[in-house]
Design a protein around this motif. Structure first.
Motif, mmCIF file in Angstrom:
data_model
loop_
_atom_site.group_PDB
_atom_site.id
_atom_site.type_symbol
_atom_site.label_atom_id
_atom_site.label_comp_id
_atom_site.label_asym_id
_atom_site.label_seq_id
_atom_site.Cartn_x
_atom_site.Cartn_y
_atom_site.Cartn_z
ATOM 1 N N LEU A 165 1.724 12.985 -8.493
ATOM 2 C CA LEU A 165 0.427 12.987 -9.178
ATOM 3 C C LEU A 165 -0.018 11.622 -9.693
ATOM 4 O O LEU A 165 -1.199 11.419 -9.939
ATOM 5 C CB LEU A 165 0.446 13.984 -10.339
ATOM 6 N N THR A 166 0.917 10.687 -9.847
ATOM 7 C CA THR A 166 0.534 9.356 -10.343
ATOM 8 C C THR A 166 0.347 8.354 -9.223
ATOM 9 O O THR A 166 -0.228 7.285 -9.444
ATOM 10 C CB THR A 166 1.597 8.794 -11.305
ATOM 11 N N ALA A 167 0.837 8.661 -8.032
ATOM 12 C CA ALA A 167 0.784 7.719 -6.909
ATOM 13 C C ALA A 167 1.434 6.391 -7.267
ATOM 14 O O ALA A 167 1.031 5.337 -6.799
ATOM 15 C CB ALA A 167 -0.658 7.500 -6.441
ATOM 16 N N ASP A 168 2.474 6.462 -8.095
ATOM 17 C CA ASP A 168 3.122 5.226 -8.548
ATOM 18 C C ASP A 168 4.014 4.653 -7.465
ATOM 19 O O ASP A 168 4.282 5.280 -6.440
ATOM 20 C CB ASP A 168 3.941 5.493 -9.821
ATOM 21 N N GLU A 169 4.466 3.423 -7.678
ATOM 22 C CA GLU A 169 5.417 2.781 -6.787
ATOM 23 C C GLU A 169 6.778 2.756 -7.476
ATOM 24 O O GLU A 169 6.865 2.400 -8.654
ATOM 25 C CB GLU A 169 4.963 1.366 -6.450
ATOM 26 N N ASP A 204 15.876 -3.171 -0.979
ATOM 27 C CA ASP A 204 14.550 -3.789 -1.149
ATOM 28 C C ASP A 204 13.421 -2.780 -0.995
ATOM 29 O O ASP A 204 12.251 -3.149 -0.940
ATOM 30 C CB ASP A 204 14.360 -4.929 -0.144
ATOM 31 N N CYS A 205 13.749 -1.488 -0.947
ATOM 32 C CA CYS A 205 12.732 -0.468 -0.685
ATOM 33 C C CYS A 205 11.709 -0.366 -1.806
ATOM 34 O O CYS A 205 12.032 -0.478 -2.996
ATOM 35 C CB CYS A 205 13.387 0.902 -0.485
ATOM 36 N N ARG A 206 10.477 -0.122 -1.407
ATOM 37 C CA ARG A 206 9.381 0.208 -2.324
ATOM 38 C C ARG A 206 8.757 1.503 -1.812
ATOM 39 O O ARG A 206 8.277 1.569 -0.684
ATOM 40 C CB ARG A 206 8.339 -0.908 -2.350
ATOM 41 N N PHE A 207 8.790 2.532 -2.646
ATOM 42 C CA PHE A 207 8.306 3.853 -2.261
ATOM 43 C C PHE A 207 7.015 4.193 -2.997
ATOM 44 O O PHE A 207 6.840 3.810 -4.155
ATOM 45 C CB PHE A 207 9.349 4.917 -2.604
ATOM 46 N N SER A 208 6.148 4.945 -2.346
ATOM 47 C CA SER A 208 4.983 5.503 -3.032
ATOM 48 C C SER A 208 4.423 6.668 -2.230
ATOM 49 O O SER A 208 4.195 6.544 -1.023
ATOM 50 C CB SER A 208 3.882 4.454 -3.228
ATOM 51 N N GLN A 209 4.237 7.804 -2.923
ATOM 52 C CA GLN A 209 3.583 8.977 -2.328
ATOM 53 C C GLN A 209 2.164 8.976 -2.871
ATOM 54 O O GLN A 209 1.824 9.683 -3.805
ATOM 55 C CB GLN A 209 4.331 10.254 -2.706
ATOM 56 N N MET A 210 1.319 8.153 -2.261
ATOM 57 C CA MET A 210 0.035 7.784 -2.868
ATOM 58 C C MET A 210 -1.170 8.559 -2.321
ATOM 59 O O MET A 210 -2.310 8.149 -2.496
ATOM 60 C CB MET A 210 -0.218 6.290 -2.659
ATOM 61 N N GLU A 211 -0.936 9.712 -1.706
ATOM 62 C CA GLU A 211 -2.059 10.429 -1.106
ATOM 63 C C GLU A 211 -3.169 10.757 -2.104
ATOM 64 O O GLU A 211 -4.354 10.717 -1.764
ATOM 65 C CB GLU A 211 -1.571 11.718 -0.433
ATOM 66 N N VAL A 212 -2.794 11.110 -3.344
ATOM 67 C CA VAL A 212 -3.836 11.486 -4.307
ATOM 68 C C VAL A 212 -4.767 10.317 -4.606
ATOM 69 O O VAL A 212 -5.912 10.528 -5.037
ATOM 70 C CB VAL A 212 -3.227 12.023 -5.626
#
Length: 281
Positions: free
Chosen positions: A184-188, A148-156
């Motif tokens: 770079l997209t900060a997507d999920e 059920d994980c949702r990841f995002s590297q959304m710092e930008v």
């Protein structure tokens, strides 16, 4: 003490966690340190206290000779929604560290004034796992993710540099293009994409998450502790300093290990056709 057949009961706090959250440690099976993020009401949003207590937990893991492996997990439905920005923004503006000097750096970046972790850590992530959550799991040695994980590297998307290791470890694990796609997209993205990118090593149903992580931890804890540490550090030396530096350690480290009591036990267990009983000596 817990054995393989026991049902593990987690004890997040005697009553309720404080508003700023905390990190709860619990020793199981003598050699495994459970390290639990405990601010579920705020999706385990990170505060200065939590960063300090995580570093203290990692330091406990390294300093206690009886502990052999850590399991990083979270209370509640989510691993973490990331930084609690109001709580940490002043630290970011001033360039201040959220972890006191002299402790083990949970991000394992080799920063001046901080210790590198020597013992292995398994991360067990579930639900929302954003920003610092991804960086902590990439800093671990093995990651088990719930489906059920949702990841995002959304710092930008917040005008922040992902300075906890994502810019280093994402391209190392997934290649430049895949790293840039998510940085770079900060997507999920979901657990299947995290698995494709080698950010996680196993994907399991959420109900099996902690049991799976503990099974791996028990397997590691059954090996010779000094050899586990030496193997882990040699892999990291190769990644960070190159093959020649890692190869240079082969002979002296092998000689040191071979002279230990555990090496003699390894030989005895082989001859006697039984599981080895390592003591760490």
């Amino acid at each position: 003490m817990f054995t393989r057949g026991d049902r593990l009961e987690l004890h997040p706090h005697r009553h309720h966690p404080p508003p700023e959250g905390c990190v709860v440690t619990q020793i199981v099976d003598e050699h495994i340190l459970l390290i639990g993020l405990n601010r579920p009401a705020k999706r385990n949003g990170w505060t200065p206290r939590m960063f300090r207590e995580l570093a203290e937990a990692y330091t406990q893991l390294d300093d206690d000779p009886n502990l052999r492996v850590g399991v990083l997990h979270a209370f509640g439905d989510h691993f973490t929604a990331g930084l609690d920005l109001p709580a940490v923004s002043e630290y970011l503006k001033k360039g201040q560290k959220l972890t006191p000097a002299g402790l083990v750096d949970a991000h394992d970046l080799g920063l001046s004034g901080y210790r590198r972790r020597t013992k292995p850590v398994i991360a067990a992530v579930k639900g929302i796992c954003f920003t610092v959550g991804i960086e902590l799991m990439l800093a671990s040695d093995i990651t088990v993710a719930a489906d059920d994980c949702r990841f995002s590297q959304m710092e930008v998307a917040r005008c922040i540099l992902p300075a906890g290791g994502a810019t280093l470890r994402m391209p190392e694990r997934a290649g430049l293009g895949n790293a840039m796609l998510h940085l770079l997209t900060a997507d999920e993205f979901d657990a299947a994409e995290a698995y494709r990118c080698n950010f996680v090593q196993k994907v399991v149903p959420v109900a099996e998450l902690l049991d799976t992580a503990l099974t791996l931890a028990r397997r590691i804890a059954a090996q010779a502790p000094a050899a586990v540490i030496a193997t882990r550090l040699n892999v990291l030396k190769n990644i960070e300093l190159g093959q020649a530096a890692a190869v240079a350690d082969f002979s002296p480290v092998q000689s040191r290990l071979a002279s230990s009591e555990d090496a003699a036990e390894g030989v005895r267990s082989f001859v006697e056709k039984r599981p080895a009983r390592f003591t760490g000596r």
